[in-house]
Motif scaffolding. Structure first.
Motif, PDB file in Angstrom:
ATOM      1  N   LYS A 164       0.825  -1.216   0.000  1.00  0.00           N
ATOM      2  CA  LYS A 164       0.000   0.000   0.000  1.00  0.00           C
ATOM      3  C   LYS A 164       0.859   1.265   0.000  1.00  0.00           C
ATOM      4  O   LYS A 164       0.520   2.251  -0.630  1.00  0.00           O
ATOM      5  CB  LYS A 164      -0.992  -0.009   1.153  1.00  0.00           C
ATOM      6  N   ASP A 165       1.988   1.244   0.689  1.00  0.00           N
ATOM      7  CA  ASP A 165       2.868   2.415   0.691  1.00  0.00           C
ATOM      8  C   ASP A 165       3.465   2.657  -0.697  1.00  0.00           C
ATOM      9  O   ASP A 165       3.533   3.795  -1.173  1.00  0.00           O
ATOM     10  CB  ASP A 165       3.989   2.241   1.712  1.00  0.00           C
ATOM     11  N   ILE A 166       3.900   1.585  -1.336  1.00  0.00           N
ATOM     12  CA  ILE A 166       4.457   1.702  -2.681  1.00  0.00           C
ATOM     13  C   ILE A 166       3.387   2.198  -3.648  1.00  0.00           C
ATOM     14  O   ILE A 166       3.626   3.109  -4.455  1.00  0.00           O
ATOM     15  CB  ILE A 166       5.026   0.347  -3.150  1.00  0.00           C
ATOM     16  N   LEU A 167       2.180   1.651  -3.546  1.00  0.00           N
ATOM     17  CA  LEU A 167       1.078   2.066  -4.419  1.00  0.00           C
ATOM     18  C   LEU A 167       0.697   3.518  -4.154  1.00  0.00           C
ATOM     19  O   LEU A 167       0.468   4.283  -5.088  1.00  0.00           O
ATOM     20  CB  LEU A 167      -0.123   1.137  -4.202  1.00  0.00           C
ATOM     21  N   ARG A 168       0.658   3.916  -2.877  1.00  0.00           N
ATOM     22  CA  ARG A 168       0.316   5.298  -2.518  1.00  0.00           C
ATOM     23  C   ARG A 168       1.363   6.252  -3.082  1.00  0.00           C
ATOM     24  O   ARG A 168       1.034   7.290  -3.666  1.00  0.00           O
ATOM     25  CB  ARG A 168       0.217   5.439  -1.007  1.00  0.00           C
ATOM     26  N   ASP A 169       2.632   5.912  -2.929  1.00  0.00           N
ATOM     27  CA  ASP A 169       3.703   6.759  -3.466  1.00  0.00           C
ATOM     28  C   ASP A 169       3.614   6.858  -4.984  1.00  0.00           C
ATOM     29  O   ASP A 169       3.774   7.937  -5.566  1.00  0.00           O
ATOM     30  CB  ASP A 169       5.074   6.214  -3.058  1.00  0.00           C
ATOM     31  N   SER A 170       3.347   5.728  -5.620  1.00  0.00           N
ATOM     32  CA  SER A 170       3.218   5.720  -7.079  1.00  0.00           C
ATOM     33  C   SER A 170       2.040   6.575  -7.527  1.00  0.00           C
ATOM     34  O   SER A 170       2.142   7.344  -8.491  1.00  0.00           O
ATOM     35  CB  SER A 170       3.046   4.283  -7.563  1.00  0.00           C
ATOM     36  N   LEU A 171       0.925   6.463  -6.813  1.00  0.00           N
ATOM     37  CA  LEU A 171      -0.252   7.276  -7.168  1.00  0.00           C
ATOM     38  C   LEU A 171      -0.006   8.762  -6.916  1.00  0.00           C
ATOM     39  O   LEU A 171      -0.445   9.609  -7.703  1.00  0.00           O
ATOM     40  CB  LEU A 171      -1.481   6.795  -6.390  1.00  0.00           C
ATOM     41  N   GLN A 172       0.695   9.082  -5.828  1.00  0.00           N
ATOM     42  CA  GLN A 172       0.992  10.490  -5.560  1.00  0.00           C
ATOM     43  C   GLN A 172       1.942  11.060  -6.618  1.00  0.00           C
ATOM     44  O   GLN A 172       1.789  12.193  -7.057  1.00  0.00           O
ATOM     45  CB  GLN A 172       1.591  10.644  -4.163  1.00  0.00           C
ATOM     46  N   THR A 173       2.920  10.247  -7.022  1.00  0.00           N
ATOM     47  CA  THR A 173       3.833  10.688  -8.078  1.00  0.00           C
ATOM     48  C   THR A 173       3.068  10.921  -9.372  1.00  0.00           C
ATOM     49  O   THR A 173       3.269  11.933 -10.058  1.00  0.00           O
ATOM     50  CB  THR A 173       4.942   9.635  -8.294  1.00  0.00           C
ATOM     51  N   ARG A 174       2.168  10.004  -9.695  1.00  0.00           N
ATOM     52  CA  ARG A 174       1.360  10.132 -10.915  1.00  0.00           C
ATOM     53  C   ARG A 174       0.447  11.358 -10.833  1.00  0.00           C
ATOM     54  O   ARG A 174       0.293  12.093 -11.800  1.00  0.00           O
ATOM     55  CB  ARG A 174       0.537   8.854 -11.127  1.00  0.00           C
ATOM     56  N   LYS A 175      -0.144  11.573  -9.650  1.00  0.00           N
ATOM     57  CA  LYS A 175      -1.016  12.736  -9.455  1.00  0.00           C
ATOM     58  C   LYS A 175      -0.231  14.032  -9.637  1.00  0.00           C
ATOM     59  O   LYS A 175      -0.698  14.972 -10.302  1.00  0.00           O
ATOM     60  CB  LYS A 175      -1.635  12.682  -8.059  1.00  0.00           C
TER      61      LYS A 175
END
Length: 136
Positions: free
Chosen positions: A37-48
């Motif tokens: 979830k942390d990796i996914l959250r970071d990836s989504l924040q980077t994409r955002k």
């Protein structure tokens, strides 16, 4: 996986592949969710952040395009005004030149008329002088 086979037999190995796969899949998904979830959250924040930056860049480019369009329209209107001024100055200059040419032509015609009259008078006087000499 060790499960309860029955009340009398106690613990044992469950050989039902469907149940074991579902339980194993549940454990794997839980581990992935917990650690991923942390990796996914970071990836989504980077994409955002990348999407927001692209949107901001496109907004700035759109604003710059509108500014360029407005500048071009102002320059076009200024050019139209200058063209009209040049056209009107050209018309005025053409009228002045045509008036000067007409005045020059009238002066030349006047001089030609004077020259013609002078020549006629000269020839008349010459003829009179010849007649006077002939008579004398």
């Amino acid at each position: 996986m060790f499960t309860l086979v029955s009340d009398r037999q106690g613990f044992g190995i469950n050989t039902n592949i469907l149940e074991t796969n579902v339980l194993n899949l549940g454990v794997v998904v839980a581990i992935l969710v917990f650690f991923g979830k942390d990796i996914l959250r970071d990836s989504l924040q980077t994409r955002k952040a990348a999407i927001l930056k692209n949107m901001q860049d496109s907004f700035e480019k759109k604003q710059q395009a509108f500014d360029n369009l407005n500048n071009a329209l102002v320059q076009f209107e200024s050019s139209k005004i200058k063209a009209n001024e040049i056209r009107s100055q050209g018309i005025i200059l053409a009228k002045q030149n045509s008036e000067k040419i007409l005045q020059n032509m009238q002066e030349r015609l006047k001089r030609l008329e004077e020259t013609k009259n002078f020549s006629i008078r000269f020839e008349e006087e010459k003829a009179i002088m010849e007649v006077v000499r002939y008579v004398i």
